[in-house]
Scaffold this motif. Structure first.
Motif, short mmCIF file in Angstrom:
data_model
loop_
_atom_site.label_atom_id
_atom_site.label_comp_id
_atom_site.label_asym_id
_atom_site.label_seq_id
_atom_site.Cartn_x
_atom_site.Cartn_y
_atom_site.Cartn_z
N GLU A 6 0.86 -1.17 0.00
CA GLU A 6 0.00 0.00 0.00
C GLU A 6 0.90 1.22 0.00
OE1 GLU A 6 -3.88 -0.38 2.52
OE2 GLU A 6 -2.23 -1.19 3.72
N GLN A 7 0.31 2.38 -0.23
CA GLN A 7 1.07 3.61 -0.08
C GLN A 7 1.31 3.85 1.40
OE1 GLN A 7 -1.74 6.11 -2.20
NE2 GLN A 7 -0.31 6.28 -3.90
N ARG A 60 -13.94 3.61 10.89
CA ARG A 60 -14.30 2.48 11.73
C ARG A 60 -13.32 2.28 12.90
NH1 ARG A 60 -15.83 2.45 7.21
NH2 ARG A 60 -15.42 1.16 5.48
N ARG A 61 -12.82 1.09 13.08
CA ARG A 61 -11.97 0.79 14.24
C ARG A 61 -10.68 1.61 14.23
NH1 ARG A 61 -10.13 -4.17 17.21
NH2 ARG A 61 -9.14 -3.18 18.99
N ALA A 62 -10.08 1.77 13.05
CA ALA A 62 -8.85 2.60 12.97
C ALA A 62 -9.15 4.02 13.42
CB ALA A 62 -8.29 2.59 11.55
N ALA A 63 -10.33 4.54 13.10
CA ALA A 63 -10.72 5.89 13.52
C ALA A 63 -10.84 5.98 15.03
CB ALA A 63 -12.04 6.28 12.86
N THR A 79 -0.26 3.52 6.61
CA THR A 79 -0.44 2.93 5.28
C THR A 79 -1.87 3.17 4.86
OG1 THR A 79 -1.04 0.75 6.14
CG2 THR A 79 1.29 1.12 5.64
N GLY A 80 -2.08 3.21 3.57
CA GLY A 80 -3.42 3.45 3.04
C GLY A 80 -3.35 3.83 1.58
N ARG A 81 -4.16 4.85 1.22
CA ARG A 81 -4.21 5.28 -0.18
C ARG A 81 -4.57 6.76 -0.25
NH1 ARG A 81 -9.56 5.74 -1.73
NH2 ARG A 81 -11.02 4.80 -0.28
N VAL A 82 -4.18 7.38 -1.35
CA VAL A 82 -4.55 8.78 -1.60
C VAL A 82 -5.89 8.78 -2.32
CG1 VAL A 82 -3.93 10.90 -2.82
CG2 VAL A 82 -2.15 9.54 -1.69
N PHE A 97 -5.38 11.51 2.54
CA PHE A 97 -4.81 10.18 2.74
C PHE A 97 -5.79 9.39 3.58
CE2 PHE A 97 -1.99 6.92 4.49
CZ PHE A 97 -1.36 6.52 3.32
N ILE A 98 -6.32 8.30 3.02
CA ILE A 98 -7.24 7.42 3.73
C ILE A 98 -6.42 6.30 4.37
CG2 ILE A 98 -9.25 5.90 3.57
CD1 ILE A 98 -9.96 8.73 2.83
N VAL A 99 -6.45 6.24 5.69
CA VAL A 99 -5.63 5.30 6.46
C VAL A 99 -6.29 3.92 6.52
CG1 VAL A 99 -4.79 4.81 8.78
CG2 VAL A 99 -4.70 7.13 7.89
#
Length: 150
Positions: A6-7, A60-63, A79-82, A97-99
């Motif tokens: 992932e990015q 969700r949980r990461a938030a 890690t995630g995506r743009v 950036f979405i984690v």
């Protein structure tokens, strides 16, 4: 099988994080992040440049975990995506950036890890450690001498 990637981004939390809910009730973490930059000069030295600032969001949980654990100024790796989108308020192109996963940057953060006790595994019919094997007490990590093999 290839390694899935992932990015990734490393930086610091630049604003106080917020926790809101999406229309369907999912937790949403939002903050502005700073990413530090530097430039290598012809003589080999490095010049620190101004940081750039970006939006970072988790769901969700990461938030929920991110909101509990992160404060303004914390150093992190994520890690995630743009995600590129058009802002509703002004019609301008923007990105965030979405984690998918994130945590404190261990190279720049001091912290203590609290681990839950390990749960015992169900009984299995496997040979015991002493069945045909000699065990050796392990020295503490720092006291061990480096080992080399050939």
């Amino acid at each position: 099988m290839s390694i899935e990637t992932e990015q990734a981004v490393a930086g610091f939390i630049a604003t106080v994080p917020t926790l809101t809910r999406t229309e369907d009730g999912a937790a949403r973490f939002y903050t502005r992040i700073g990413i530090e930059h530097s430039r290598q000069e012809p003589d080999g030295s490095w010049t620190k440049l101004e940081p750039t600032f970006h939006d970072m969001t988790a769901f969700r949980r990461a938030a929920e975990e991110g909101f509990t654990r992160f404060r303004k100024g914390d150093k992190f790796v994520a890690t995630g995506r743009v995600h590129e989108y058009t802002r509703q308020k002004d019609g301008e192109q923007a990105e965030e950036f979405i984690v998918s996963r994130f945590g404190h940057d261990v190279a720049r953060t001091q912290y203590v890890v609290h681990r839950a006790p390990r749960q015992s595994a169900p009984e299995q019919n496997a040979p015991s450690r002493s069945a045909g094997f000699e065990t050796q007490a392990r020295a503490p990590q720092a006291a061990r001498a480096p080992q080399m093999g050939m």
